[in-house]
Motif scaffolding. Sequence first.
Motif, PDB file in Angstrom:
ATOM      1  N   LEU A  98       0.831  -1.209   0.000  1.00  0.00           N
ATOM      2  CA  LEU A  98       0.000   0.000   0.000  1.00  0.00           C
ATOM      3  C   LEU A  98       0.861   1.254   0.000  1.00  0.00           C
ATOM      4  N   ALA A  99       1.958   1.212   0.753  1.00  0.00           N
ATOM      5  CA  ALA A  99       2.868   2.368   0.794  1.00  0.00           C
ATOM      6  C   ALA A  99       3.496   2.604  -0.577  1.00  0.00           C
ATOM      7  N   VAL A 100       3.965   1.545  -1.220  1.00  0.00           N
ATOM      8  CA  VAL A 100       4.587   1.672  -2.543  1.00  0.00           C
ATOM      9  C   VAL A 100       3.574   2.165  -3.569  1.00  0.00           C
ATOM     10  N   ALA A 101       2.428   1.490  -3.643  1.00  0.00           N
ATOM     11  CA  ALA A 101       1.408   1.872  -4.635  1.00  0.00           C
ATOM     12  C   ALA A 101       0.842   3.256  -4.338  1.00  0.00           C
ATOM     13  N   GLY A 102       0.692   3.577  -3.053  1.00  0.00           N
ATOM     14  CA  GLY A 102       0.221   4.919  -2.686  1.00  0.00           C
ATOM     15  C   GLY A 102       1.198   5.998  -3.121  1.00  0.00           C
ATOM     16  N   TYR A 103       2.483   5.735  -2.925  1.00  0.00           N
ATOM     17  CA  TYR A 103       3.507   6.692  -3.354  1.00  0.00           C
ATOM     18  C   TYR A 103       3.479   6.862  -4.872  1.00  0.00           C
ATOM     19  N   THR A 154       0.180  13.937  -8.971  1.00  0.00           N
ATOM     20  CA  THR A 154       0.698  15.295  -8.793  1.00  0.00           C
ATOM     21  C   THR A 154       1.763  15.675  -9.812  1.00  0.00           C
ATOM     22  N   GLY A 155       2.342  14.673 -10.469  1.00  0.00           N
ATOM     23  CA  GLY A 155       3.428  14.951 -11.405  1.00  0.00           C
ATOM     24  C   GLY A 155       4.722  15.313 -10.704  1.00  0.00           C
ATOM     25  N   VAL A 177      10.384   4.939 -16.612  1.00  0.00           N
ATOM     26  CA  VAL A 177       9.281   3.990 -16.483  1.00  0.00           C
ATOM     27  C   VAL A 177       7.969   4.741 -16.252  1.00  0.00           C
ATOM     28  N   GLN A 178       7.981   5.715 -15.335  1.00  0.00           N
ATOM     29  CA  GLN A 178       6.765   6.470 -15.005  1.00  0.00           C
ATOM     30  C   GLN A 178       6.224   7.261 -16.191  1.00  0.00           C
ATOM     31  N   ASN A 179       7.097   7.692 -17.073  1.00  0.00           N
ATOM     32  CA  ASN A 179       6.666   8.503 -18.215  1.00  0.00           C
ATOM     33  C   ASN A 179       6.462   7.690 -19.490  1.00  0.00           C
ATOM     34  N   SER A 180       6.586   6.372 -19.392  1.00  0.00           N
ATOM     35  CA  SER A 180       6.408   5.538 -20.582  1.00  0.00           C
ATOM     36  C   SER A 180       4.920   5.320 -20.851  1.00  0.00           C
ATOM     37  N   PHE A 228      -5.072   1.815 -21.037  1.00  0.00           N
ATOM     38  CA  PHE A 228      -6.255   2.247 -21.796  1.00  0.00           C
ATOM     39  C   PHE A 228      -6.290   3.754 -22.001  1.00  0.00           C
ATOM     40  N   GLY A 229      -5.149   4.404 -21.891  1.00  0.00           N
ATOM     41  CA  GLY A 229      -5.058   5.836 -22.121  1.00  0.00           C
ATOM     42  C   GLY A 229      -5.551   6.724 -20.992  1.00  0.00           C
ATOM     43  N   PHE A 230      -6.023   6.135 -19.877  1.00  0.00           N
ATOM     44  CA  PHE A 230      -6.529   6.988 -18.796  1.00  0.00           C
ATOM     45  C   PHE A 230      -6.270   6.445 -17.386  1.00  0.00           C
ATOM     46  N   LEU A 231      -5.893   5.180 -17.232  1.00  0.00           N
ATOM     47  CA  LEU A 231      -5.771   4.572 -15.913  1.00  0.00           C
ATOM     48  C   LEU A 231      -4.305   4.385 -15.529  1.00  0.00           C
ATOM     49  N   PRO A 232      -3.797   5.206 -14.593  1.00  0.00           N
ATOM     50  CA  PRO A 232      -2.412   5.026 -14.146  1.00  0.00           C
ATOM     51  C   PRO A 232      -2.238   3.677 -13.445  1.00  0.00           C
ATOM     52  N   VAL A 233      -1.148   3.014 -13.731  1.00  0.00           N
ATOM     53  CA  VAL A 233      -0.874   1.691 -13.180  1.00  0.00           C
ATOM     54  C   VAL A 233      -0.801   1.737 -11.651  1.00  0.00           C
TER      55      VAL A 233
END
Length: 182
Positions: free
Chosen positions: A45-50, A57-58, A72-75, A81-86
């Motif tokens: 939860l800590a990792v995914a929350g971060y 927030t970018g 990786v974050q900007n790939s 699906f073009g809208f859902l951040p992993v």
Amino acid sequence: MRQLVFIVLLLNIIVPILKTSGKSSHFLVTDWYKWSVLISTIGGLAVAGYLTFIEATGAQIACGPSSECDTVQNSRYAILFGFLPVGILGLAGYVGILVAWLASQFGSSSIKRIAALAIWATCVFCVLFEIYLILELFVIGATCMWCISSAVLLMIILLLVSTPAAQQAFVIKMIRVLAQKD
């Protein structure tokens, strides 16, 4: 975060040795797999929350020695699906595991069986998805310590719940078989 993953991994080696050798009868030792699932889930939860916070927030990601987390974050693989951040999907997975864990500990006996299977199924889905993401990292040519930490935590949880979940699945199947004979 790497320290938490290492500690959980180390405890999953030491505590079962204590349990099988009979050196400790403390409830944390006798029920270690149960508490390890909770600790690993909180770490996840800590990792995914971060990661969700970074995506929302970018903000600049703290990457450590690899310094490839931004890549990786900007790939294109960081958004589904073009809208859902992993990261949000990972957060939802860990929340699902936590809710199912709570139900498996404090619910009625029928809820406990279903919750054990829900934890297992969620972990299998998440690990398969993590494998997909790790394969995509070879395409990107970059690694992210946060993503690898999440994958390790999910593997630990899956390994811990596989045996109890398999047992629960067997019990549910046997109940259904017996019910059909009546």
